[in-house]
Design an enzyme around this catalytic site. Sequence first.
Site, PDB file in Angstrom:
ATOM      1  N   GLY A   9       0.854  -1.190   0.000  1.00 43.73           N
ATOM      2  CA  GLY A   9       0.000   0.000   0.000  1.00 43.73           C
ATOM      3  C   GLY A   9       0.885   1.235   0.000  1.00 43.73           C
ATOM      4  O   GLY A   9       1.697   1.420   0.903  1.00 43.73           O
ATOM      5  N   GLY A  11      -0.389   4.421  -0.263  1.00 43.79           N
ATOM      6  CA  GLY A  11      -1.294   5.564  -0.113  1.00 43.79           C
ATOM      7  C   GLY A  11      -0.803   6.492   0.982  1.00 43.79           C
ATOM      8  O   GLY A  11       0.408   6.728   1.120  1.00 43.79           O
ATOM      9  N   ILE A  13      -0.854   6.278   4.418  1.00 42.38           N
ATOM     10  CA  ILE A  13      -0.018   5.725   5.495  1.00 42.38           C
ATOM     11  C   ILE A  13       1.288   5.198   4.907  1.00 42.38           C
ATOM     12  O   ILE A  13       2.376   5.443   5.452  1.00 42.38           O
ATOM     13  CB  ILE A  13      -0.757   4.612   6.276  1.00 42.38           C
ATOM     14  CG1 ILE A  13      -2.064   5.156   6.868  1.00 42.38           C
ATOM     15  CG2 ILE A  13       0.135   4.049   7.390  1.00 42.38           C
ATOM     16  CD1 ILE A  13      -2.909   4.124   7.605  1.00 42.38           C
ATOM     17  N   HIS A 182     -10.350  -2.801  17.614  1.00 43.46           N
ATOM     18  CA  HIS A 182     -10.148  -1.429  17.124  1.00 43.46           C
ATOM     19  C   HIS A 182     -11.451  -0.911  16.522  1.00 43.46           C
ATOM     20  O   HIS A 182     -11.536  -0.551  15.355  1.00 43.46           O
ATOM     21  CB  HIS A 182      -9.030  -1.444  16.077  1.00 43.46           C
ATOM     22  CG  HIS A 182      -8.594  -0.098  15.594  1.00 43.46           C
ATOM     23  ND1 HIS A 182      -8.269   0.935  16.430  1.00 43.46           N
ATOM     24  CD2 HIS A 182      -8.427   0.392  14.326  1.00 43.46           C
ATOM     25  CE1 HIS A 182      -7.923   1.982  15.708  1.00 43.46           C
ATOM     26  NE2 HIS A 182      -8.017   1.679  14.425  1.00 43.46           N
TER      27      HIS A 182
HETATM   28  N1  APR Z   1      -2.165  -4.453  -3.153  1.00 43.88           N
HETATM   29  C1  APR Z   1      -1.436  -3.365  -2.820  1.00 43.88           C
HETATM   30  N2  APR Z   1      -1.982  -2.170  -2.559  1.00 43.88           N
HETATM   31  C2  APR Z   1      -3.300  -2.061  -2.692  1.00 43.88           C
HETATM   32  C3  APR Z   1      -4.126  -3.153  -3.043  1.00 43.88           C
HETATM   33  C4  APR Z   1      -3.492  -4.387  -3.296  1.00 43.88           C
HETATM   34  N3  APR Z   1      -4.187  -5.473  -3.649  1.00 43.88           N
HETATM   35  N4  APR Z   1      -5.415  -2.717  -3.074  1.00 43.88           N
HETATM   36  C5  APR Z   1      -5.397  -1.419  -2.740  1.00 43.88           C
HETATM   37  N5  APR Z   1      -4.125  -1.011  -2.495  1.00 43.88           N
HETATM   38  C6  APR Z   1      -3.645   0.324  -2.149  1.00 43.88           C
HETATM   39  C7  APR Z   1      -4.468   1.430  -2.789  1.00 43.88           C
HETATM   40  O1  APR Z   1      -4.206   1.555  -4.174  1.00 43.88           O
HETATM   41  C8  APR Z   1      -4.043   2.640  -1.968  1.00 43.88           C
HETATM   42  O2  APR Z   1      -3.014   3.385  -2.599  1.00 43.88           O
HETATM   43  O3  APR Z   1      -3.724   0.608  -0.770  1.00 43.88           O
HETATM   44  C9  APR Z   1      -3.539   2.028  -0.653  1.00 43.88           C
HETATM   45  C10 APR Z   1      -4.273   2.532   0.568  1.00 43.88           C
HETATM   46  O4  APR Z   1      -3.956   3.870   0.708  1.00 43.88           O
HETATM   47  P1  APR Z   1      -5.044   4.982   1.101  1.00 43.88           P
HETATM   48  O5  APR Z   1      -6.268   4.794   0.278  1.00 43.88           O
HETATM   49  O6  APR Z   1      -4.367   6.303   1.073  1.00 43.88           O
HETATM   50  O7  APR Z   1      -5.428   4.576   2.620  1.00 43.88           O
HETATM   51  P2  APR Z   1      -4.586   4.844   3.959  1.00 43.88           P
HETATM   52  O8  APR Z   1      -5.050   6.094   4.584  1.00 43.88           O
HETATM   53  O9  APR Z   1      -3.139   4.660   3.700  1.00 43.88           O
HETATM   54  O10 APR Z   1      -5.146   3.644   4.861  1.00 43.88           O
HETATM   55  C11 APR Z   1      -4.884   2.293   4.515  1.00 43.88           C
HETATM   56  O11 APR Z   1      -5.161   1.518   6.783  1.00 43.88           O
HETATM   57  O12 APR Z   1      -5.854   2.699   8.673  1.00 43.88           O
HETATM   58  C12 APR Z   1      -6.235   1.814   7.668  1.00 43.88           C
HETATM   59  O13 APR Z   1      -8.591   2.269   7.361  1.00 43.88           O
HETATM   60  C13 APR Z   1      -7.315   2.412   6.781  1.00 43.88           C
HETATM   61  O14 APR Z   1      -7.843   0.369   5.617  1.00 43.88           O
HETATM   62  C14 APR Z   1      -7.157   1.608   5.511  1.00 43.88           C
HETATM   63  C15 APR Z   1      -5.637   1.365   5.447  1.00 43.88           C
END
Ligand code: APR
Length: 317
Positions: A9, A11, A13, A182
């Site tokens: 991921g 994004g 975080i 959580h």
């Molecule tokens: N493999 C890799 N990355 C993926 C996949 C996958 N199969 N599916 C989705 N992603 C990526 C998305 O493309 C996105 O860039 O995961 C990323 C998540 O980033 P954000 O949408 O910015 O979310 P974020 O705020 O980082 O939170 C991530 O953590 O705290 C929890 O509730 C929150 O479930 C969420 C997660």
Amino acid sequence: MLKKIGLIGGGQIGGVLAAEIATRRLAREVAMVDVKGPDVAKGKCLDIAEGTPVIMADVDLEGSKAYDVLKGSEFVINTAGVPRTVRPDGTYPSREELLATNLKITDAVADGLKKNCPKAFIISVANPLDAIVYRLYKKLGAAKSRIVGMAGVLDSSRYRYFVAKAAGVSVENVEALVLGGHGDDMVPIRSCCRIAGMPVEEFIDGPTLDAIEARTRKAGGEVVGLLGSGSAFVSPAWSALQMLEAIAFDKKKILAVCTLLEGEYGVEGLFVGVPALLGAGGVEKVIEVKLTAGEKAALKKSVTSVAKTCAEVDAVN
Ligand code: APR
């Protein structure tokens, strides 16, 4: 310094994690995988890599849409999944409402981990936290000491922050634990809350503590509501790294972590937030803290919510 940390991921975080790992010189290599196009992981990594001469950090960052970039990672932090976000009517979903979407993503994550770094320590952050770690554990068949969820460190940090502000003391003086799942019925443990070693009640009156604990339970939602898009991302990243550092540097640090319980606290086979000792072996020991009758009842209620979400997980092959 570690050799390699993997991030799933890229994004909000994931981005903070990569930047912090570089700033803290935690690893020589960082690998990030994200399926979002054109290639968000590559872009994030390039952005940070181009700044490393400024902060004088020799860290190699590699982003990719393919999971094999994770090969050789000693630790993997999983943030793949949609976050909570405000709806057009101003409301926002519970973490549990993310399950259907994030479960599918988690299965893809498990697949990628299994193929590329089955031996890595895994710290998972995606929501609904307890159910996603449970799923990863089931799919991976990993040792229970090597897979944990990050929630309690953040929830406890929120509690500590509110207590420090109300008491007018340094955040460094406040120790606190938030246990259970959580979700909105997580359990701030007042009997474990101390200010410079003294009971919190000596500084803050009961009704104010009641309000602080209610705010703590909904603190994630408060941030979601204010951001307007997405959820908290800096504090979760810092919290996950505190866990990683405790394990990587064999600190024997007691933190609230989401770990598999096998009889502790009367819970069997669920991942729930409890105090645990983190060291080179991962989760080396679950600490069974004495709770008041009220705290025990609240923990039981929270565990019931976790069990309900995990039953939904089990219903999906
Ligand atoms: N493999 C890799 N990355 C993926 C996949 C996958 N199969 N599916 C989705 N992603 C990526 C998305 O493309 C996105 O860039 O995961 C990323 C998540 O980033 P954000 O949408 O910015 O979310 P974020 O705020 O980082 O939170 C991530 O953590 O705290 C929890 O509730 C929150 O479930 C969420 C997660």
